[in-house]
Write a protein that holds these residues in place. Sequence first.
Motif, PDB file in Angstrom:
ATOM      1  N   LYS A  69      36.352   4.443  21.085  1.00  0.00           N
ATOM      2  CA  LYS A  69      35.779   5.348  20.095  1.00  0.00           C
ATOM      3  C   LYS A  69      36.056   4.988  18.657  1.00  0.00           C
ATOM      4  N   VAL A  70      37.114   4.754  18.244  1.00  0.00           N
ATOM      5  CA  VAL A  70      37.277   4.413  16.986  1.00  0.00           C
ATOM      6  C   VAL A  70      37.330   2.998  16.460  1.00  0.00           C
ATOM      7  N   THR A  71      37.968   1.925  17.416  1.00  0.00           N
ATOM      8  CA  THR A  71      37.913   0.708  17.040  1.00  0.00           C
ATOM      9  C   THR A  71      36.474  -0.043  16.844  1.00  0.00           C
ATOM     10  N   GLN A  72      35.559   0.439  17.503  1.00  0.00           N
ATOM     11  CA  GLN A  72      34.120   0.364  17.635  1.00  0.00           C
ATOM     12  C   GLN A  72      33.500   0.823  16.287  1.00  0.00           C
ATOM     13  N   PRO A  73      32.922  -0.088  15.336  1.00  0.00           N
ATOM     14  CA  PRO A  73      32.205   0.468  14.267  1.00  0.00           C
ATOM     15  C   PRO A  73      30.790   1.119  14.779  1.00  0.00           C
ATOM     16  N   ASP A  74      30.500   2.202  13.934  1.00  0.00           N
ATOM     17  CA  ASP A  74      29.350   3.024  14.119  1.00  0.00           C
ATOM     18  C   ASP A  74      28.446   2.828  12.929  1.00  0.00           C
ATOM     19  N   LEU A  75      27.370   2.006  12.682  1.00  0.00           N
ATOM     20  CA  LEU A  75      26.609   1.891  11.589  1.00  0.00           C
ATOM     21  C   LEU A  75      26.070   3.208  10.937  1.00  0.00           C
ATOM     22  N   PHE A  76      25.809   4.203  12.030  1.00  0.00           N
ATOM     23  CA  PHE A  76      25.196   5.345  11.400  1.00  0.00           C
ATOM     24  C   PHE A  76      25.999   6.490  10.967  1.00  0.00           C
ATOM     25  N   GLN A  77      27.373   6.194  11.226  1.00  0.00           N
ATOM     26  CA  GLN A  77      28.485   7.392  10.829  1.00  0.00           C
ATOM     27  C   GLN A  77      29.545   6.706  10.372  1.00  0.00           C
ATOM     28  N   THR A  78      29.915   7.401   9.102  1.00  0.00           N
ATOM     29  CA  THR A  78      30.930   6.983   8.562  1.00  0.00           C
ATOM     30  C   THR A  78      32.276   7.477   8.604  1.00  0.00           C
ATOM     31  N   LEU A  79      32.212   8.858   9.414  1.00  0.00           N
ATOM     32  CA  LEU A  79      33.342   9.430   9.346  1.00  0.00           C
ATOM     33  C   LEU A  79      33.645   9.708  10.925  1.00  0.00           C
ATOM     34  N   THR A  80      34.625   9.455  11.234  1.00  0.00           N
ATOM     35  CA  THR A  80      35.367  10.013  12.656  1.00  0.00           C
ATOM     36  C   THR A  80      36.416  10.957  12.534  1.00  0.00           C
ATOM     37  N   ILE A  81      36.112  12.239  13.449  1.00  0.00           N
ATOM     38  CA  ILE A  81      37.190  13.217  13.542  1.00  0.00           C
ATOM     39  C   ILE A  81      37.769  13.288  14.786  1.00  0.00           C
ATOM     40  N   ALA A  82      38.914  13.219  15.190  1.00  0.00           N
ATOM     41  CA  ALA A  82      39.640  13.154  16.470  1.00  0.00           C
ATOM     42  C   ALA A  82      40.641  14.487  16.541  1.00  0.00           C
ATOM     43  N   ASP A  83      40.732  14.984  17.708  1.00  0.00           N
ATOM     44  CA  ASP A  83      41.634  16.071  17.815  1.00  0.00           C
ATOM     45  C   ASP A  83      42.873  15.689  18.240  1.00  0.00           C
ATOM     46  N   TYR A  84      43.301  14.561  18.305  1.00  0.00           N
ATOM     47  CA  TYR A  84      44.720  14.022  18.480  1.00  0.00           C
ATOM     48  C   TYR A  84      44.940  12.615  17.944  1.00  0.00           C
ATOM     49  N   TYR A  85      46.008  12.107  17.485  1.00  0.00           N
ATOM     50  CA  TYR A  85      46.316  10.764  17.393  1.00  0.00           C
ATOM     51  C   TYR A  85      46.983  10.073  18.353  1.00  0.00           C
ATOM     52  N   PHE A  86      47.137   8.855  18.640  1.00  0.00           N
ATOM     53  CA  PHE A  86      47.814   8.097  19.535  1.00  0.00           C
ATOM     54  C   PHE A  86      49.449   8.416  19.698  1.00  0.00           C
ATOM     55  N   VAL A  87      49.934   8.449  18.546  1.00  0.00           N
ATOM     56  CA  VAL A  87      51.445   9.001  18.451  1.00  0.00           C
ATOM     57  C   VAL A  87      51.876  10.314  19.043  1.00  0.00           C
ATOM     58  N   LYS A  88      50.709  11.178  19.217  1.00  0.00           N
ATOM     59  CA  LYS A  88      51.119  12.195  20.374  1.00  0.00           C
ATOM     60  C   LYS A  88      51.721  11.972  21.534  1.00  0.00           C
ATOM     61  N   SER A  89      51.395  10.715  22.042  1.00  0.00           N
ATOM     62  CA  SER A  89      51.982  10.336  23.299  1.00  0.00           C
ATOM     63  C   SER A  89      53.614  10.228  23.425  1.00  0.00           C
ATOM     64  N   LEU A  90      54.004   9.570  22.172  1.00  0.00           N
ATOM     65  CA  LEU A  90      55.394   9.371  21.884  1.00  0.00           C
ATOM     66  C   LEU A  90      55.994  10.707  21.728  1.00  0.00           C
ATOM     67  N   ILE A  91      55.274  11.726  20.948  1.00  0.00           N
ATOM     68  CA  ILE A  91      56.030  12.985  20.469  1.00  0.00           C
ATOM     69  C   ILE A  91      56.218  13.857  21.750  1.00  0.00           C
ATOM     70  N   PHE A  92      55.215  13.749  22.711  1.00  0.00           N
ATOM     71  CA  PHE A  92      55.510  14.607  23.915  1.00  0.00           C
ATOM     72  C   PHE A  92      56.266  13.863  24.892  1.00  0.00           C
ATOM     73  N   ALA A  93      56.246  12.494  25.015  1.00  0.00           N
ATOM     74  CA  ALA A  93      57.248  11.983  25.847  1.00  0.00           C
ATOM     75  C   ALA A  93      58.823  11.927  25.509  1.00  0.00           C
ATOM     76  N   ARG A  94      58.980  12.173  24.462  1.00  0.00           N
ATOM     77  CA  ARG A  94      60.315  12.519  23.689  1.00  0.00           C
ATOM     78  C   ARG A  94      60.878  13.754  24.546  1.00  0.00           C
ATOM     79  N   ILE A  95      60.054  14.574  24.406  1.00  0.00           N
ATOM     80  CA  ILE A  95      60.312  16.083  25.188  1.00  0.00           C
ATOM     81  C   ILE A  95      60.586  15.929  26.638  1.00  0.00           C
ATOM     82  N   THR A  96      59.504  15.666  27.270  1.00  0.00           N
ATOM     83  CA  THR A  96      59.408  15.539  28.657  1.00  0.00           C
ATOM     84  C   THR A  96      60.297  14.503  29.292  1.00  0.00           C
ATOM     85  N   LEU A  97      60.480  13.374  28.955  1.00  0.00           N
ATOM     86  CA  LEU A  97      61.220  12.206  29.643  1.00  0.00           C
ATOM     87  C   LEU A  97      62.646  12.243  29.443  1.00  0.00           C
ATOM     88  N   GLY A  98      63.279  11.791  30.626  1.00  0.00           N
ATOM     89  CA  GLY A  98      64.883  11.403  30.480  1.00  0.00           C
ATOM     90  C   GLY A  98      64.956  10.295  29.474  1.00  0.00           C
TER      91      GLY A  98
END
Length: 207
Positions: A69-98
């Motif tokens: 969705k993000v790395t592939q350019p869209d010629l008709f839309q110049t703004l992308t809004i997401a409800d998460y960022y990839f670093v969320k994976s690291l933030i939650f893993a720090r809590i849940t994993l040993g």
Amino acid sequence: MQYIVIEGNIGAGKSSLVDLLSKDTGARVVLEQYADNPFLPKFYSNPEKYSFPLELSFLAGRYRQLNEKVTQPDLFQTLTIADYYFVKSLIFARITLGDDEYNLYRQLFDIIWQSIPMPSLYVYLHSSVDRVMRNIKMRGREYEQNIDPEYLKRVQQSYLDYFKTASRFPIVVIDTTNLDFVHNADDYQKVKSAILDHEYPNGVTYF
């Protein structure tokens, strides 16, 4: 292309805000596909057993979605809004994993993260644990109803700890504890203006 991410604790209103902003701006939307994760209900009932497969599945799913969705350019839309960022994976893993599982997970994360684009702006919706607990109960997802408030506190603290070291892109923290941007138009305009009408330096700004 401008790439804005909206983050926050569970129940902070991330997806709702992305929906409102996209309607106003015509932006391309990227919503996390958490409902399709078969490990999520199992994790909430048995965190110790299912934390590692849950975090791995989220890592793979988030990479696949953002890569499409993000790395592939869209010629008709110049703004992308997401409800998460990839670093969320690291933030939650720090809590849940040993420690051993987290160290392995971190190696995989670091390899993949190099190919994920950085956001133009990272927005964090900061809300009290009591407020997000009310939001969780109101939206009524069955598997979320037994979430421990202590877990939500740990999620919140994990984000705040991450912000102390993040300096590669602009981060704005908006306190939404006493705002209802979904049902109150004035509150929504305040949040919208904070996101779209200001420029922020790299690192953290508290709005």
